[in-house]
Motif scaffolding. Structure first.
Motif, PDB file in Angstrom:
ATOM      1  N   VAL A   1     -10.066   8.919 -13.196  1.00  0.00           N
ATOM      2  CA  VAL A   1     -10.851   8.660 -12.335  1.00  0.00           C
ATOM      3  C   VAL A   1     -12.081   7.609 -12.546  1.00  0.00           C
ATOM      4  CG1 VAL A   1     -12.410   9.450 -10.330  1.00  0.00           C
ATOM      5  CG2 VAL A   1     -10.457  10.848 -11.224  1.00  0.00           C
TER       6      VAL A   1
ATOM      7  N   VAL B   1     -15.078   8.902  -4.995  1.00  0.00           N
ATOM      8  CA  VAL B   1     -15.264  10.272  -5.382  1.00  0.00           C
ATOM      9  C   VAL B   1     -16.267  10.956  -4.669  1.00  0.00           C
ATOM     10  CG1 VAL B   1     -14.912  10.167  -7.848  1.00  0.00           C
ATOM     11  CG2 VAL B   1     -17.067   9.626  -7.177  1.00  0.00           C
TER      12      VAL B   1
ATOM     13  N   ASN C   1     -12.692  12.573 -15.461  1.00  0.00           N
ATOM     14  CA  ASN C   1     -13.614  11.924 -14.541  1.00  0.00           C
ATOM     15  C   ASN C   1     -14.530  11.051 -15.238  1.00  0.00           C
ATOM     16  OD1 ASN C   1     -13.394  13.485 -12.061  1.00  0.00           O
ATOM     17  ND2 ASN C   1     -13.769  15.326 -13.147  1.00  0.00           N
ATOM     18  N   ASN C   2     -14.264   9.974 -14.820  1.00  0.00           N
ATOM     19  CA  ASN C   2     -15.353   8.741 -15.549  1.00  0.00           C
ATOM     20  C   ASN C   2     -15.858   7.814 -14.628  1.00  0.00           C
ATOM     21  OD1 ASN C   2     -15.546   6.984 -17.756  1.00  0.00           O
ATOM     22  ND2 ASN C   2     -14.570   5.275 -16.418  1.00  0.00           N
TER      23      ASN C   2
ATOM     24  N   ASP D   1     -18.810   6.613 -12.194  1.00  0.00           N
ATOM     25  CA  ASP D   1     -20.312   6.942 -12.243  1.00  0.00           C
ATOM     26  C   ASP D   1     -21.254   5.667 -11.668  1.00  0.00           C
ATOM     27  OD1 ASP D   1     -20.634   5.455 -14.323  1.00  0.00           O
ATOM     28  OD2 ASP D   1     -21.465   6.870 -15.719  1.00  0.00           O
TER      29      ASP D   1
ATOM     30  N   PRO E   1     -17.336  14.451  -9.653  1.00  0.00           N
ATOM     31  CA  PRO E   1     -16.418  15.259 -10.231  1.00  0.00           C
ATOM     32  C   PRO E   1     -16.122  16.710 -10.041  1.00  0.00           C
ATOM     33  CG  PRO E   1     -18.089  13.975 -11.607  1.00  0.00           C
ATOM     34  CD  PRO E   1     -18.395  13.878 -10.078  1.00  0.00           C
TER      35      PRO E   1
ATOM     36  N   VAL F   1     -13.401  16.640  -7.107  1.00  0.00           N
ATOM     37  CA  VAL F   1     -12.051  15.934  -7.655  1.00  0.00           C
ATOM     38  C   VAL F   1     -11.657  17.477  -8.342  1.00  0.00           C
ATOM     39  CG1 VAL F   1     -11.312  14.563  -9.289  1.00  0.00           C
ATOM     40  CG2 VAL F   1     -12.972  13.438  -7.895  1.00  0.00           C
ATOM     41  N   CYS F   2     -12.376  17.770  -9.026  1.00  0.00           N
ATOM     42  CA  CYS F   2     -11.666  18.926 -10.027  1.00  0.00           C
ATOM     43  C   CYS F   2     -11.303  20.027  -8.886  1.00  0.00           C
ATOM     44  CB  CYS F   2     -12.791  19.629 -10.938  1.00  0.00           C
ATOM     45  SG  CYS F   2     -13.209  18.424 -12.236  1.00  0.00           S
TER      46      CYS F   2
ATOM     47  N   ILE G   1      -9.577  19.032 -18.385  1.00  0.00           N
ATOM     48  CA  ILE G   1     -10.642  18.312 -17.648  1.00  0.00           C
ATOM     49  C   ILE G   1     -11.597  17.731 -18.644  1.00  0.00           C
ATOM     50  CG2 ILE G   1     -12.613  18.344 -15.810  1.00  0.00           C
ATOM     51  CD1 ILE G   1     -10.893  20.799 -14.476  1.00  0.00           C
TER      52      ILE G   1
ATOM     53  N   ASN H   1     -14.769  15.479 -18.573  1.00  0.00           N
ATOM     54  CA  ASN H   1     -16.106  14.743 -17.756  1.00  0.00           C
ATOM     55  C   ASN H   1     -16.853  14.091 -18.661  1.00  0.00           C
ATOM     56  OD1 ASN H   1     -15.590  16.256 -15.415  1.00  0.00           O
ATOM     57  ND2 ASN H   1     -16.560  17.966 -15.957  1.00  0.00           N
TER      58      ASN H   1
ATOM     59  N   SER I   1     -17.074  18.023 -21.666  1.00  0.00           N
ATOM     60  CA  SER I   1     -17.873  17.012 -21.371  1.00  0.00           C
ATOM     61  C   SER I   1     -18.145  16.107 -22.604  1.00  0.00           C
ATOM     62  CB  SER I   1     -19.087  17.011 -20.557  1.00  0.00           C
ATOM     63  OG  SER I   1     -19.977  17.856 -21.441  1.00  0.00           O
TER      64      SER I   1
END
Length: 226
Positions: free
Chosen positions: A12, A71, A98-99, A101, A127, A130-131, A157, A159, A208
């Motif tokens: 993402v 997102v 999840n990238n 930002d 994020p 999305v999750c 996952i 993050n 993360s």
């Protein structure tokens, strides 16, 4: 990396910096994922062209699929999940990164509700949403896997956080305050802890990470570890 294998990965926010680099590195693996889903907000715009160029160079044994995903838009997330589900055909999704930002150059004095809300919408709430939407596909992959324990090859996952979100370090404050960004990444770290507590029941790994700084023009402008 010879033993690192997975069937599918969703990146993402993959049109620049770390996201684009990850797409390229996944394609260079000895055993690339069968399905690589790369997302950006405007696939038909300038930011999507580099991904299209990458797709044209994609090797035949790995499918690079470019998807639109914002997102901050629940409908966009659901539509992307629908398309991923069609592609994986009952196999589930192994790895979700999840990238995406954003950041604004703010100080503690200039930060306001509008800019902080915008940063949180992308960096923390995004994020989470999305999750939530992709969780069924992650569960399917975890259930199908014969691997023991939890791993990125099974269901995970990741993050993308930042050292700037560390409560103990407060790194680089003298150089750049970016209050909203720092707070959003600290909140993302807590979100990850909450996901780890809850999703471990289905053997889904949740972490993360701080990917480090990027020596790019955009990285210099934003000074964001994304």
């Amino acid at each position: 990396m010879e033993d690192f294998r997975l069937e599918s990965v969703l990146l993402v926010g993959s049109d620049h910096k770390v996201g684009l680099g990850l797409v390229q590195q996944f394609l260079r693996l000895p055993h690339p994922p069968q399905q690589i889903f790369a997302t950006c907000r405007c696939p038909d715009g300038p930011e999507g062209q580099v991904l299209k160029d990458t797709a044209c160079r994609c090797s035949s044994h790995s499918a690079l699929v470019l998807l639109e995903l914002d997102v901050t838009d629940p409908d966009s997330i659901k539509e992307a999940a629908k398309k991923v589900k069609e592609h994986v055909a009952g196999q589930g999704l192994n790895l979700l990164i999840n990238n995406a930002d954003v950041t604004f150059e703010t100080t503690l004095d200039s930060e306001n509700a509008q800019t902080m809300a915008a940063v949180y919408a992308t960096n923390t709430i995004g994020p989470m949403q999305v999750c939530q939407v992709f969780l069924p596909l992650l569960k399917t992959a975890a259930w199908r896997s014969q691997r023991r324990g939890m791993s990125c090859s099974k269901a995970a996952i990741v993050n993308m956080s930042s050292r700037c979100g560390s409560l103990s370090v407060v790194d680089g404050w003298e150089r750049k305050q970016d209050v909203g960004y720092r707070c959003s990444k600290a909140a993302l770290n807590m979100l990850t802890r909450c996901q780890a507590r809850s999703y471990s029941f289905w053997n889904i790994l949740c972490i993360s990470i701080h990917p480090g700084g990027m020596n790019t023009q955009l990285g210099a402008e934003q000074a964001a570890g994304s």
